[in-house]
Design a protein around this motif. Structure first.
Motif, mmCIF file in Angstrom:
data_model
loop_
_atom_site.group_PDB
_atom_site.id
_atom_site.type_symbol
_atom_site.label_atom_id
_atom_site.label_comp_id
_atom_site.label_asym_id
_atom_site.label_seq_id
_atom_site.Cartn_x
_atom_site.Cartn_y
_atom_site.Cartn_z
ATOM 1 N N ARG A 89 0.822 -1.216 0.000
ATOM 2 C CA ARG A 89 0.000 0.000 0.000
ATOM 3 C C ARG A 89 0.857 1.268 0.000
ATOM 4 O O ARG A 89 0.650 2.148 -0.850
ATOM 5 C CB ARG A 89 -0.973 -0.039 1.184
ATOM 6 N N HIS A 148 -2.969 -0.430 8.116
ATOM 7 C CA HIS A 148 -3.044 -1.806 7.610
ATOM 8 C C HIS A 148 -2.556 -2.799 8.659
ATOM 9 O O HIS A 148 -3.198 -3.841 8.886
ATOM 10 C CB HIS A 148 -2.209 -1.930 6.335
ATOM 11 N N MET A 164 -12.832 0.017 5.475
ATOM 12 C CA MET A 164 -12.278 -1.245 5.961
ATOM 13 C C MET A 164 -13.058 -1.835 7.140
ATOM 14 O O MET A 164 -13.395 -3.029 7.141
ATOM 15 C CB MET A 164 -10.825 -1.029 6.363
ATOM 16 N N GLN A 185 -15.258 -5.259 7.280
ATOM 17 C CA GLN A 185 -15.020 -6.352 8.224
ATOM 18 C C GLN A 185 -16.329 -6.793 8.883
ATOM 19 O O GLN A 185 -16.574 -7.984 9.099
ATOM 20 C CB GLN A 185 -14.011 -5.916 9.293
ATOM 21 N N HIS A 235 -15.589 -7.149 0.012
ATOM 22 C CA HIS A 235 -14.182 -6.936 -0.312
ATOM 23 C C HIS A 235 -13.898 -5.541 -0.863
ATOM 24 O O HIS A 235 -12.792 -5.028 -0.706
ATOM 25 C CB HIS A 235 -13.706 -8.019 -1.274
ATOM 26 N N LYS A 262 -13.701 -3.948 2.772
ATOM 27 C CA LYS A 262 -12.711 -4.501 3.692
ATOM 28 C C LYS A 262 -11.289 -4.399 3.160
ATOM 29 O O LYS A 262 -10.352 -4.066 3.894
ATOM 30 C CB LYS A 262 -13.048 -5.968 3.983
ATOM 31 N N THR A 263 -11.110 -4.691 1.885
ATOM 32 C CA THR A 263 -9.781 -4.685 1.270
ATOM 33 C C THR A 263 -9.605 -3.540 0.284
ATOM 34 O O THR A 263 -8.567 -2.873 0.274
ATOM 35 C CB THR A 263 -9.532 -6.022 0.538
ATOM 36 N N GLY A 281 -7.742 -3.160 -5.802
ATOM 37 C CA GLY A 281 -8.250 -3.797 -4.591
ATOM 38 C C GLY A 281 -8.941 -5.114 -4.882
ATOM 39 O O GLY A 281 -8.762 -6.102 -4.166
ATOM 40 N N GLN A 334 -7.700 -8.929 -3.666
ATOM 41 C CA GLN A 334 -8.532 -9.846 -2.888
ATOM 42 C C GLN A 334 -8.736 -11.176 -3.603
ATOM 43 O O GLN A 334 -8.668 -12.238 -2.984
ATOM 44 C CB GLN A 334 -9.887 -9.216 -2.584
ATOM 45 N N ASP A 368 -5.661 -13.145 -3.191
ATOM 46 C CA ASP A 368 -5.568 -13.687 -1.834
ATOM 47 C C ASP A 368 -6.466 -14.912 -1.680
ATOM 48 O O ASP A 368 -6.073 -15.907 -1.067
ATOM 49 C CB ASP A 368 -5.958 -12.604 -0.820
#
Length: 289
Positions: A41, A71, A145, A149, A169, A172-173, A206, A210, A213
């Protein structure tokens, strides 16, 4: 210039202020700060600034450090038993396993709040700092964020629709990955039209991050990702692979990267923006199917 070293030094400067209130709290904070990570980031922010032709200053590194601090705080809280209940992060014991839950909660709280003081005191124009603080608050709090969550927790053990997963997402991300792209535009004083484009590019980055990930959670080992693999699968959490399958998830990843790069290319035509470094960073998000 070693950008990661400069980011870390900005964080250390902040936490070396005297007098200290609690050495134990700072030890917990720095344990997680020092646990590795690619600093994606803040590096996005710095590479974007250089793309706009700006020379990096201490004030820029303070903003980059603030982003990394938030973060890191989110990771401490994300690992807690009340959240994802993880024992390892980046190959080391999670903060609450090392220092206890109460200290970990406070360390995360500090890492959410301290960055705003760091940005407020950065050597940048006041107007720019106000814009950055507002943008960072929006990206990290209730409308970014933290809100994401909450959606993630509410979606556990439910069969989510793709639109619901995207909303989780994106907040959150996605919002905290959009911030460095937009923040660079604010510092570089680009037009409102270009800021809108930067928001779009950041959201696509973003999404790519995600999806990547989610793919790695299914395909990678502990040694490769530094945390327990297949955790989402075992927890029956909705992910892009669980809803779309691996093949289509790879497609979404690559399409998101392609679309973000197209926006930067368009920016290069209107702003004399140099795309080489940011393109190299974003291309690293690709995975081989």
């Amino acid at each position: 210039m070693d950008k990661i070293k400069e980011i870390n030094q900005a964080i250390y400067r902040y936490y070396s202020q005297k007098p200290q209130v609690s050495e134990d709290l700072i030890a917990s904070i720095l344990y997680s700060v020092e646990s590795g990570g690619k600093r994606i980031r803040p590096l996005l922010f710095l590479e974007m600034l250089e793309g706009f032709g700006m020379d990096l200053t201490e004030g820029h590194f303070d903003v980059a450090a603030a982003l990394e601090m938030i973060h890191t705080g989110s990771l401490i809280h994300d690992d807690l038993p009340a959240m994802d209940d993880d024992d390892y992060r980046r190959g080391r014991l999670t903060n609450h396993k090392k220092f206890g839950e109460a200290t970990a909660i406070l360390a995360g709280d500090s890492l959410f709040l301290d960055p705003f003081g760091l940005v407020a005191n950065a050597e940048l124009a006041d107007k720019i700092k106000v814009q950055l603080i507002a943008e960072l608050s929006q990206a990290s709090g209730t409308y970014g964020m933290v809100g994401g969550q909450m959606l993630d927790m509410e979606g556990e053990e439910r069969q989510l629709e793709l639109t619901e997963l995207q909303a989780i997402h994106a907040n959150k991300t996605g919002k905290l990955l959009t911030f460095p792209i937009v923040a660079a535009g604010i510092v570089a004083n680009v037009s409102e039209v270009d800021l809108v484009r930067l928001h779009e590019a950041g959201a696509l980055i973003g999404l790519a991050f995600q999806v990547r990930d989610d793919i790695l959670d299914v395909t990678a080992t502990f040694d490769e990702i530094g945390k327990t693999p297949k955790k989402d699968l075992l927890a029956d959490k909705a992910t892009y692979p669980s809803l779309l399958g691996l093949e289509q998830s790879y497609d979404v990843l690559n399409q998101s990267i392609d679309q973000a790069l197209a926006i930067f290319q368009k920016l290069a035509e209107t702003q004399a923006f140099h795309t080489e470094k940011i393109t190299e960073m974003i291309e690293r998000l690709r995975l081989n199917a």
